[in-house]
Structure formats: structure tokens, C-alpha cells
Design a protein around this motif. Structure first.
Motif, PDB file in Angstrom:
ATOM      1  N   HIS A   1       0.835  -1.198   0.000  1.00  0.00           N
ATOM      2  CA  HIS A   1       0.000   0.000   0.000  1.00  0.00           C
ATOM      3  C   HIS A   1       0.876   1.257   0.000  1.00  0.00           C
ATOM      4  O   HIS A   1       0.519   2.285  -0.580  1.00  0.00           O
ATOM      5  CB  HIS A   1      -0.923  -0.024   1.233  1.00  0.00           C
ATOM      6  CG  HIS A   1      -1.737   1.220   1.379  1.00  0.00           C
ATOM      7  ND1 HIS A   1      -2.789   1.531   0.531  1.00  0.00           N
ATOM      8  CD2 HIS A   1      -1.658   2.243   2.264  1.00  0.00           C
ATOM      9  CE1 HIS A   1      -3.315   2.680   0.897  1.00  0.00           C
ATOM     10  NE2 HIS A   1      -2.645   3.140   1.945  1.00  0.00           N
ATOM     11  N   HIS A   2       2.041   1.170   0.641  1.00  0.00           N
ATOM     12  CA  HIS A   2       2.909   2.340   0.790  1.00  0.00           C
ATOM     13  C   HIS A   2       4.041   2.386  -0.223  1.00  0.00           C
ATOM     14  O   HIS A   2       4.438   3.453  -0.666  1.00  0.00           O
ATOM     15  CB  HIS A   2       3.502   2.381   2.204  1.00  0.00           C
ATOM     16  CG  HIS A   2       2.486   2.608   3.272  1.00  0.00           C
ATOM     17  ND1 HIS A   2       1.891   3.827   3.456  1.00  0.00           N
ATOM     18  CD2 HIS A   2       1.948   1.776   4.190  1.00  0.00           C
ATOM     19  CE1 HIS A   2       1.028   3.739   4.461  1.00  0.00           C
ATOM     20  NE2 HIS A   2       1.037   2.499   4.916  1.00  0.00           N
ATOM     21  N   PHE A   3       4.575   1.216  -0.542  1.00  0.00           N
ATOM     22  CA  PHE A   3       5.769   1.181  -1.379  1.00  0.00           C
ATOM     23  C   PHE A   3       5.620   0.111  -2.446  1.00  0.00           C
ATOM     24  O   PHE A   3       5.217  -1.011  -2.150  1.00  0.00           O
ATOM     25  CB  PHE A   3       7.006   0.853  -0.524  1.00  0.00           C
ATOM     26  CG  PHE A   3       7.285   1.875   0.546  1.00  0.00           C
ATOM     27  CD1 PHE A   3       7.826   3.103   0.222  1.00  0.00           C
ATOM     28  CD2 PHE A   3       6.987   1.605   1.873  1.00  0.00           C
ATOM     29  CE1 PHE A   3       8.086   4.054   1.207  1.00  0.00           C
ATOM     30  CE2 PHE A   3       7.242   2.549   2.860  1.00  0.00           C
ATOM     31  CZ  PHE A   3       7.787   3.776   2.527  1.00  0.00           C
ATOM     32  N   ALA A   4       6.010   0.451  -3.688  1.00  0.00           N
ATOM     33  CA  ALA A   4       5.909  -0.517  -4.772  1.00  0.00           C
ATOM     34  C   ALA A   4       7.084  -1.488  -4.781  1.00  0.00           C
ATOM     35  O   ALA A   4       6.985  -2.565  -5.360  1.00  0.00           O
ATOM     36  CB  ALA A   4       5.803   0.210  -6.109  1.00  0.00           C
ATOM     37  N   SER A   5       8.191  -1.116  -4.147  1.00  0.00           N
ATOM     38  CA  SER A   5       9.408  -1.934  -4.257  1.00  0.00           C
ATOM     39  C   SER A   5      10.392  -1.578  -3.145  1.00  0.00           C
ATOM     40  O   SER A   5      10.243  -0.553  -2.466  1.00  0.00           O
ATOM     41  CB  SER A   5      10.086  -1.670  -5.602  1.00  0.00           C
ATOM     42  OG  SER A   5      10.499  -0.317  -5.658  1.00  0.00           O
ATOM     43  N   LYS A   6      11.415  -2.408  -3.005  1.00  0.00           N
ATOM     44  CA  LYS A   6      12.486  -2.154  -2.040  1.00  0.00           C
ATOM     45  C   LYS A   6      13.202  -0.844  -2.383  1.00  0.00           C
ATOM     46  O   LYS A   6      13.609  -0.094  -1.504  1.00  0.00           O
ATOM     47  CB  LYS A   6      13.467  -3.338  -2.056  1.00  0.00           C
ATOM     48  CG  LYS A   6      14.451  -3.350  -0.912  1.00  0.00           C
ATOM     49  CD  LYS A   6      15.260  -4.643  -0.838  1.00  0.00           C
ATOM     50  CE  LYS A   6      16.350  -4.702  -1.873  1.00  0.00           C
ATOM     51  NZ  LYS A   6      17.325  -5.787  -1.642  1.00  0.00           N
ATOM     52  N   GLU A   7      13.327  -0.582  -3.684  1.00  0.00           N
ATOM     53  CA  GLU A   7      13.953   0.666  -4.133  1.00  0.00           C
ATOM     54  C   GLU A   7      13.214   1.888  -3.598  1.00  0.00           C
ATOM     55  O   GLU A   7      13.826   2.870  -3.199  1.00  0.00           O
ATOM     56  CB  GLU A   7      13.910   0.755  -5.660  1.00  0.00           C
ATOM     57  CG  GLU A   7      14.789  -0.226  -6.361  1.00  0.00           C
ATOM     58  CD  GLU A   7      15.725   0.467  -7.334  1.00  0.00           C
ATOM     59  OE1 GLU A   7      15.285   1.419  -7.989  1.00  0.00           O
ATOM     60  OE2 GLU A   7      16.893   0.045  -7.407  1.00  0.00           O
ATOM     61  N   GLU A   8      11.891   1.812  -3.612  1.00  0.00           N
ATOM     62  CA  GLU A   8      11.101   2.956  -3.138  1.00  0.00           C
ATOM     63  C   GLU A   8      11.300   3.172  -1.643  1.00  0.00           C
ATOM     64  O   GLU A   8      11.283   4.313  -1.165  1.00  0.00           O
ATOM     65  CB  GLU A   8       9.612   2.769  -3.445  1.00  0.00           C
ATOM     66  CG  GLU A   8       9.254   3.239  -4.826  1.00  0.00           C
ATOM     67  CD  GLU A   8       7.741   3.372  -5.037  1.00  0.00           C
ATOM     68  OE1 GLU A   8       6.978   3.335  -4.041  1.00  0.00           O
ATOM     69  OE2 GLU A   8       7.329   3.506  -6.193  1.00  0.00           O
ATOM     70  N   ILE A   9      11.456   2.074  -0.904  1.00  0.00           N
ATOM     71  CA  ILE A   9      11.705   2.215   0.535  1.00  0.00           C
ATOM     72  C   ILE A   9      13.068   2.869   0.750  1.00  0.00           C
ATOM     73  O   ILE A   9      13.219   3.762   1.586  1.00  0.00           O
ATOM     74  CB  ILE A   9      11.633   0.846   1.262  1.00  0.00           C
ATOM     75  CG1 ILE A   9      10.299   0.159   0.976  1.00  0.00           C
ATOM     76  CG2 ILE A   9      11.834   1.023   2.765  1.00  0.00           C
ATOM     77  CD1 ILE A   9      10.163  -1.226   1.596  1.00  0.00           C
ATOM     78  N   LEU A  10      14.037   2.435  -0.050  1.00  0.00           N
ATOM     79  CA  LEU A  10      15.375   3.023   0.058  1.00  0.00           C
ATOM     80  C   LEU A  10      15.328   4.517  -0.245  1.00  0.00           C
ATOM     81  O   LEU A  10      15.965   5.324   0.429  1.00  0.00           O
ATOM     82  CB  LEU A  10      16.328   2.303  -0.906  1.00  0.00           C
ATOM     83  CG  LEU A  10      17.748   2.857  -1.023  1.00  0.00           C
ATOM     84  CD1 LEU A  10      18.418   2.957   0.339  1.00  0.00           C
ATOM     85  CD2 LEU A  10      18.592   1.997  -1.949  1.00  0.00           C
ATOM     86  N   GLU A  11      14.553   4.894  -1.258  1.00  0.00           N
ATOM     87  CA  GLU A  11      14.450   6.318  -1.594  1.00  0.00           C
ATOM     88  C   GLU A  11      13.832   7.120  -0.447  1.00  0.00           C
ATOM     89  O   GLU A  11      14.294   8.217  -0.122  1.00  0.00           O
ATOM     90  CB  GLU A  11      13.637   6.523  -2.869  1.00  0.00           C
ATOM     91  CG  GLU A  11      14.545   6.659  -4.074  1.00  0.00           C
ATOM     92  CD  GLU A  11      13.847   6.347  -5.381  1.00  0.00           C
ATOM     93  OE1 GLU A  11      12.675   6.764  -5.565  1.00  0.00           O
ATOM     94  OE2 GLU A  11      14.460   5.666  -6.222  1.00  0.00           O
ATOM     95  N   ALA A  12      12.779   6.557   0.163  1.00  0.00           N
ATOM     96  CA  ALA A  12      12.135   7.240   1.297  1.00  0.00           C
ATOM     97  C   ALA A  12      13.125   7.375   2.449  1.00  0.00           C
ATOM     98  O   ALA A  12      13.196   8.425   3.111  1.00  0.00           O
ATOM     99  CB  ALA A  12      10.894   6.473   1.740  1.00  0.00           C
ATOM    100  N   LEU A  13      13.893   6.317   2.681  1.00  0.00           N
ATOM    101  CA  LEU A  13      14.886   6.354   3.757  1.00  0.00           C
ATOM    102  C   LEU A  13      15.957   7.408   3.469  1.00  0.00           C
ATOM    103  O   LEU A  13      16.328   8.202   4.343  1.00  0.00           O
ATOM    104  CB  LEU A  13      15.538   4.974   3.923  1.00  0.00           C
ATOM    105  CG  LEU A  13      16.803   4.922   4.781  1.00  0.00           C
ATOM    106  CD1 LEU A  13      16.517   5.386   6.205  1.00  0.00           C
ATOM    107  CD2 LEU A  13      17.402   3.525   4.792  1.00  0.00           C
ATOM    108  N   ALA A  14      16.433   7.424   2.230  1.00  0.00           N
ATOM    109  CA  ALA A  14      17.492   8.365   1.861  1.00  0.00           C
ATOM    110  C   ALA A  14      17.004   9.805   2.035  1.00  0.00           C
ATOM    111  O   ALA A  14      17.719  10.663   2.550  1.00  0.00           O
ATOM    112  CB  ALA A  14      17.936   8.113   0.428  1.00  0.00           C
ATOM    113  N   LEU A  15      15.767  10.046   1.636  1.00  0.00           N
ATOM    114  CA  LEU A  15      15.196  11.391   1.772  1.00  0.00           C
ATOM    115  C   LEU A  15      15.084  11.770   3.247  1.00  0.00           C
ATOM    116  O   LEU A  15      15.399  12.891   3.643  1.00  0.00           O
ATOM    117  CB  LEU A  15      13.821  11.432   1.107  1.00  0.00           C
ATOM    118  CG  LEU A  15      13.299  12.840   0.827  1.00  0.00           C
ATOM    119  CD1 LEU A  15      14.173  13.549  -0.189  1.00  0.00           C
ATOM    120  CD2 LEU A  15      11.857  12.776   0.332  1.00  0.00           C
TER     121      LEU A  15
END
Lengths: 237, 237
Positions: free
Chosen positions: A55-69
Motif C-alpha cells: 500500500h505504501h511502497f511498490a518496491s524495495k527501491e522505493e523504501i530506500l528512496e524514502a529512507l534516503a530522503l
């Protein structure tokens, strides 16, 4: 006028859930590395179902991007007073910025030890560059403001504060390899030689920044004697 | 004295086999990307058995390292005449080095199109940085020699030619993101604006290099007007 209902627990949930997922991912990435962390492990650690995660993230990459931000925003927050402090000219503000960045690194070193051990391994190159790529667009405009201030005051001779800020940050990011070498050097006289080489390189980066800004060599206090030793021994305590 | 036996075909084989494996990996990495290429695909393309492959390389990473080193050596070979040409002072030699590097990029652009399309995708970050990390230690000492020549002639004011060379190459590698943006910009007026921004940034990098070397702005011809256009249109032909 109708009374507004208080935000219910269900309305509050999504942002908190999202944040919990990023917390879990951060802990796992910094324990095991990015590649070795699965989506399932993140779900389990956060106690969130598959549907909840997607529901929140389409992929592990998207989680990494949120974390990096998030890491980028946290860095900026902790550097914030440098930008607002009154009575500093552009050069003094820039030096305060570098001093504060060094101070934060040393303060964080003990608890970031595990994270850094992962982050500076060759197999963490994706994690390192993603975090760096996320931090750049957040920090560049703020550093550009400091440089623009110094230019307006006639201190810095630069064609473009934004491009200059980006280049200064790019030079800093270039110390990754030296940092990695220093961290794997262990202790003893050989380690000290590696730390000294690292500090020499940082001193040279400072001179490069001076020259790019069009000011005399040594104006920018990019590093202090003993900084690398302090950083390396802090992480061992 | 015993007569030495002529090297048999079996002795010759390993190096040729190894080179065939790197050829196959290069083709696949540049077609599909590094992550998407399997060890099996490399075996098949090279017509080598599993045992044959693992005799030479322990992992896909090792093949990538061998490829990166080969690419670095090839670049140096093609730049070789710049280092040997007599009668050039340090600055002239440095400008010849940058001019030759630009020329090679434009010459190679058409056949490298597919490779570049892969190399500048976000998911190719590992491939890009491994290649860059392999090229750096091969090219740095040679660039350092040019800088040391200019310093000995009293042209460049730098504390450490080796560190300066590394920084100059690091600045160049920083154009990855702009290159990626230029390559995905398509054609038309918007693309031209992106190309112009790229060329402006390269011009700024040139000024940064001038200043790091302690010479007047504009001494180093790091880019030429129309270079980015030439590079971008070459790859479409």
C-alpha cells in the motif's frame, strides 16, 4: 458550523505505518546491507502485512528512496542553526557548516558504527550512492545560499553558487574510498598511517574548495588536525 | 642445454578463453545491464562450460573487474600518444589529453550507444562505479605525470600532483547524472536546453580545474562549444 471529528486512529495510521516500515528497513539495511535485505524481512521486522507494505511502497527501491530522503532531511535539520545564525559572513557561515558537519559525524560515530561498517563495504555501493544522490538535492540549495551570501558580500568569486555548491558536495562524497580504507585499517601504526593519508587528502580538498571559491589557500577550515583519529577512535568506543 | 618445448595449444588456451569470457560479459552487460546478466548467460554466449568459467573467475563480480581493467587499459592505450608527444609543456599536454578524450567519446558514440543507454540507467549504478573505480587507479598516475610536468615547469601551483589528478578525474566522473539526463532528453527544444545546461556545467568544471591547478580561468580547454550536441547527435546516427 459542524464540529470537525477528531482525526481517528485509522486516519493517523498510514503515516505512522509508513514511518515504521522505513525504520525497519533502515535497521536491516544498516545491519545486513541493502542487497541482502528482502521485502519479507522488512515486513516481518515492522510487523506489517504484505498488503500493508505494498500500500505504501511498490518496491524495495522505493523504501530506500524514502529512507534516503529522510536521512537527508534529518541532516539538514541538525545543521539548521548554521543557516539562521545572525552576524556571520559567508565564509564564517561556511566554516561553521563544515565544523558542524564534522561534529555531527563524531557524535554519531559510536552508534553509527554498524551502519558505517555496512555502508563502506564494496557491496554497499548502491546503498551509498542512493543515499548520497538523495542528500545532494536537499543540501545543495542550502549550501548554495551560503555561497551566494559570500558572493554578494564580495568574498567569493564564483560564476554560479548552485553549481559551486554541487561541486563542493561532490568533492566531499569523493572521500568514500579513503573512509572505507581507514575503517578497515584496524589499529596500530599502519592504521595511523592510513588515517594520516585520509586527513592529508581532506586538507587538500579544503584547498580545492578555497580555490574554487576564489579565496586564499587555508581560508576554509575543511578539516581539523586529529579529526580522522577522533572519528576512528569514537567508533571503537 | 635442453631444448625448451614450444608452448602447446593447451597452454595458449587459458588466456584466450579468459578473454572470450570477458568479451561475452561485455556484450551482455552493455546489452542488458550488469544485474540482469547471469553467469549462465555469459557461459552460453562464450560457449564455455561451467567448469571452464569457474576455472577463470570465481564470480560475476570478478568478470566485471577484469572487464573494467581491460576498458581502463584500452582507454590509456588510445590516449598514449598524448603522454609521449615531445615539445608540449604541461598545460598544452593537459589540453591535448582533454581534447583527445573528447574526440574518443565522439568517435565511439555511435557504437557505444547501446552500452551507454544501459550504463547511464539508474539500475546500472554498480556497473558505472565499478568501471570508474577500475579506471581511476590506471589513469590517475598518468594524469599525475602531466600535472607534475606542469608543476616542475612552474606553470601549476599544486601541493600534490597525484591527489590533484585524482580530484580532476573525480570531478569528471561527476558528470554522470548530467550525461544520464542529456541521454534521456530525446530531441527538440527541451533536449537542447538540457544539452546546454550540461555544457555549462562542463565549462564550470573546466574553471574548477583551472583554479585547482592555480592557473587563470579559461586556461584549461575542458570542453568546446558544441561538444555535447556533437556527442548527443553522434549517438543517434
Amino acid at each position: 458550523m459542524t464540529k470537525q471529528p477528531k482525526p481517528s486512529r485509522i486516519v493517523m495510521h498510514p503515516a505512522a505505518r509508513r514511518s515504521e516500515l522505513v525504520d525497519a528497513a533502515q535497521a536491516l539495511f544498516f545491519e545486513r546491507g541493502y542487497e541482502a535485505t528482502t521485502i519479507n524481512a522488512i515486513m516481518e521486522r515492522a510487523g506489517v502485512s504484505k498488503g500493508g507494505l505494498y500500500h505504501h511502497f511498490a518496491s524495495k527501491e522505493e523504501i530506500l528512496e524514502a529512507l534516503a530522503l529522510r536521512l537527508a532531511e534529518q541532516s539538514l535539520e541538525r545543521l539548521g542553526d548554521v543557516f539562521d545564525e545572525p552576524g556571520l559572513d559567508g565564509l564564517a557561515r561556511l566554516n561553521r557548516f563544515f565544523a558542524r558537519a564534522r561534529q555531527l559525524k563524531i557524535e554519531d560515530a559510536p552508534q553509527l558504527r554498524a551502519a558505517f561498517d555496512v555502508l563502506f563495504k564494496p557491496e554497499s555501493i548502491v546503498l551509498y550512492h542512493r543515499i548520497n544522490d538523495a542528500i545532494m538535492p536537499v543540501v545543495t540549495p542550502v549550501l548554495a545560499r551560503i555561497i551566494a551570501q559570500g558572493r554578494a558580500e564580495g568574498l567569493f568569486d564564483v560564476p554560479d553558487p548552485e553549481a559551486t555548491a554541487a561541486l563542493v558536495l561532490q568533492i566531499s562524497a569523493g572521500s568514500r574510498e579513503l573512509m572505507a580504507r581507514a575503517m578497515s585499517a584496524g589499529e596500530g601504526p599502519e592504521a595511523e598511517a592510513v588515517w594520516d593519508a585520509f586527513e592529508d587528502r581532506l586538507r587538500f580538498y579544503g584547498i580545492a574548495v578555497d580555490r574554487i571559491l576564489g579565496i586564499a589557500d587555508g581560508s576554509v577550515a575543511y578539516v581539523e588536525p586529529g579529526f580522522v583519529r577522533a572519528l576512528m577512535t569514537a567508533r571503537r568506543s
